[in-house]
Write an enzyme that holds these catalytic residues in place. Structure first.
Site, PDB file in Angstrom:
ATOM      1  N   ASP A  91      62.711  17.393   8.471  1.00 16.51           N
ATOM      2  CA  ASP A  91      62.165  17.949   7.244  1.00 16.51           C
ATOM      3  C   ASP A  91      60.701  18.266   7.504  1.00 16.51           C
ATOM      4  O   ASP A  91      59.973  17.443   8.046  1.00 16.51           O
ATOM      5  CB  ASP A  91      62.289  16.931   6.108  1.00 16.51           C
ATOM      6  CG  ASP A  91      61.637  17.419   4.839  1.00 16.51           C
ATOM      7  OD1 ASP A  91      62.142  18.380   4.264  1.00 16.51           O
ATOM      8  OD2 ASP A  91      60.618  16.824   4.444  1.00 16.51           O
ATOM      9  N   ASP A 357      61.475  12.954   3.166  1.00 19.02           N
ATOM     10  CA  ASP A 357      60.594  12.086   2.384  1.00 19.02           C
ATOM     11  C   ASP A 357      60.795  12.200   0.879  1.00 19.02           C
ATOM     12  O   ASP A 357      60.262  11.394   0.127  1.00 19.02           O
ATOM     13  CB  ASP A 357      59.122  12.382   2.719  1.00 19.02           C
ATOM     14  CG  ASP A 357      58.734  13.824   2.431  1.00 19.02           C
ATOM     15  OD1 ASP A 357      59.617  14.603   2.024  1.00 19.02           O
ATOM     16  OD2 ASP A 357      57.547  14.168   2.611  1.00 19.02           O
ATOM     17  N   ASP A 361      65.963  14.930  -0.391  1.00 19.67           N
ATOM     18  CA  ASP A 361      66.450  14.760   0.980  1.00 19.67           C
ATOM     19  C   ASP A 361      67.482  13.641   1.107  1.00 19.67           C
ATOM     20  O   ASP A 361      68.103  13.491   2.161  1.00 19.67           O
ATOM     21  CB  ASP A 361      65.274  14.451   1.934  1.00 19.67           C
ATOM     22  CG  ASP A 361      64.308  15.618   2.043  1.00 19.67           C
ATOM     23  OD1 ASP A 361      64.770  16.762   1.986  1.00 19.67           O
ATOM     24  OD2 ASP A 361      63.098  15.376   2.183  1.00 19.67           O
TER      25      ASP A 361
END
Length: 552
Positions: A91, A357, A361
């Site tokens: 990410d 985070d 996600d």
């Protein structure tokens, strides 16, 4: 050759015969127990029951060491699984960047700096940009609380997305301790915002020594620096200020409508910080960061490796699996796109690690083989869905986790090769000796002792072996790869054959090689078997040493 009769007598070579009418019940039971004990011992040695202990010790030691590398392992087995990761879906928000940069900083900020009295770690709060600039100030030895105690904000102009800047008017105060009076010492306006906007408002600048210079001769140089930073995917923020005469400051009743002056500013600094690759980044931004991070190389066609989330979303399941093999960067992706990408990669046989985070996600972190959440910026939902928490939000720590994971896998392979070599050698030696002569050179106590030492001390030594840089040069091991590789089989066979050849030679020709022909048979056999046992132990030490130092 063992002989079986109805009675019992003992030959000179130690073999037992049973003769009718001469065998007691006790002797028969003792003989059966001896045979049973040797058989059970061989089975115990043949089964690698020390493997669970080695796995647990290795994982536990690695978990403690990974804490020192800023990785908190929530699920023990994730240590080993990370070593088999073939794909890492990172990410971009707060993972490929650190959210920190290495006045106008202390007061012209909506964030805050907390400095513990006991000298502990400094805590910075605020938006990522504010935290970055405040963190930079801390690195410059700025005492935020001290600066703020010596000044006060008399008016603020919040950040405006149209003007792309924000400012504060600050009043410096002086404390006359003798008379207990507080009065204004001087006032100034501090601006912070997009570098190119602030630069156009400046007519002078201050160098590192504090000397003031005219802006006109240097303006092109500053613009070039801003362009260079932008080309390197840095977000440019400029800091500037302007001294104010006290007469220019309206009284408190009129300050609500006061428009802070933004002309003739003095440039203090142009700061470059990493662009945060958030979900909504476009293809160009994604490509720039991917090139800088090494995800893409200059000679690769970006069109073949970058895809937008909406394009990936429109593909069929089969097309998604095919595209997942090539995709290196997904721009403008939604949480659903990340989840679908993880599923497609897993269907293709990949061991997938995902970093994230945010709460969005969480599905991808949960679906992945290994979920890695960020410890600083990560939400509680993301952390609960993860297997490992990266405590410093640094992608370099993710690399360290991979390094430790590969080390765990390599150490387990070493232990398996070592234990199988010992087991195979001991099994062949005792079986061949028992079938050919009726005696075993390695008795039950000796085999169990070697097995105990091998399972405990050997497992402990390999479990505490530190990782090496060469591990990162190897290709990742997928789930379809065999645990015992062809190279391991080759080493096992060579080492076992060598041990078997040496020990069987000692077993059958040991009396003559050791010059024991003149000794009584019983004593000679004891000396020979003791020598065989010592040789067997030394062979295992040699094998173990080769596992710890494969290049020696």
């Amino acid at each position: 050759m063992a002989r079986y009769f109805t009675g019992k007598t003992t030959n000179a070579d130690g073999t037992v015969q049973y003769i009718k009418g001469q065998t007691s019940v006790k002797s028969a039971i003792d003989g059966v127990i001896k045979i049973f004990t040797v058989a059970v011992t061989i089975v115990v040695v043949a089964v690698p029951e020390g493997l669970p202990l080695a796995v647990t010790l290795t994982l536990a030691c690695s978990m403690r060491k990974m804490m020192e590398d800023k990785a908190l392992v929530r699920r023990l087995s994730a240590c080993e699984t990370m070593g088999s990761a073939t794909t890492i879906c990172s990410d971009k928000t707060g993972t490929l960047t650190l959210n920190q940069m290495t006045e106008g900083i202390a007061q012209n900020s909506t964030g805050s700096v907390y400095e513990p009295e006991n000298g502990g770690a400094i805590e910075i709060t605020g938006s990522p940009t504010e935290k970055a600039i405040l963190g930079w100030g801390v690195e410059l030895k700025m005492r935020s609380n001290e600066v703020r105690s010596k000044s006060s904000i008399i008016h603020a102009s919040p950040f405006n997305s149209e003007k792309k800047c924000g400012g504060v008017a600050v009043s410096m105060v002086v404390w006359a301790r003798s008379v207990g009076l507080v009065g204004p010492f001087r006032c100034s306006v501090h601006w912070k915002g997009a570098a190119e906007i602030i630069l156009d408002l400046c007519t002078s600048w201050i160098d590192s020594s504090g000397a003031k210079h005219e802006m006109t001769p240097h303006v092109e140089k500053f613009k070039k620096q801003i362009e260079d930073m932008a080309a390197k995917s840095l977000r440019c923020v400029a800091l500037a200020y302007k001294p104010l005469d006290l007469k220019e400051v309206p009284n408190e009743e009129e300050r609500d409508n006061w428009s802070l002056p933004d002309n003739d500013l003095i440039l203090l600094a142009i700061v470059g910080m990493k662009v945060r690759m958030v979900t909504g980044d476009n293809l160009q931004t994604a490509k720039a960061i991917a090139l800088e991070c090494g995800i893409l190389s200059e000679n690769e066609r970006a069109d073949d490796f970058i895809i937008e989330g909406m394009v990936f979303r429109a593909l069929t399941d089969e097309q998604k699996e095919q595209a997942a093999e090539k995709i290196k960067v997904m721009a403008r992706s939604s949480p659903t796109d990340k989840l679908q990408l993880v599923k497609a990669l897993k269907k293709r046989g990949h061991v997938v690690a995902v970093t994230g985070d945010s709460t969005n996600d969480a599905p991808a972190l949960h679906e992945a083989n290994i979920g890695l959440a960020m410890g600083i910026q990560g939400t509680e939902v993301a952390k609960e869905s993860s297997d490992i928490i990266i405590l410093d939000d640094n992608f370099a720590s993710v690399v360290k986790v991979v390094r430790w994971g590969r080390s765990v896998y390599a150490r387990l392979q070493k232990f398996i090769q070592f234990q199988l070599t010992v087991n195979v050698a001991a099994l062949i030696i005792n079986v061949v000796a028992a079938v050919s002569s009726g005696n075993v050179p390695l008795n039950a106590v000796q085999l169990l002792w070697v097995n105990l030492i091998m399972d405990t001390l050997g497992a402990l030594a390999l479990a505490t072996e530190p990782p090496t840089d060469s591990l990162m040069k190897r290709a990742p091991v997928g789930r379809r790869e065999p645990l015992i590789t062809n190279i391991m089989w080759r080493n096992l066979v060579i080492q076992a054959l060598f041990q078997v050849a040496v020990l069987l030679t000692l077993n059958f020709n040991g009396r003559s090689l050791l010059q024991l022909n003149n000794y009584p048979m019983t004593k000679a056999n004891k000396i020979k078997n003791t020598f065989i046992f010592n040789a067997f132990v030394l062979c295992q030490l040699s094998t173990f040493s080769s596992q710890l130092h494969p290049n020696s």
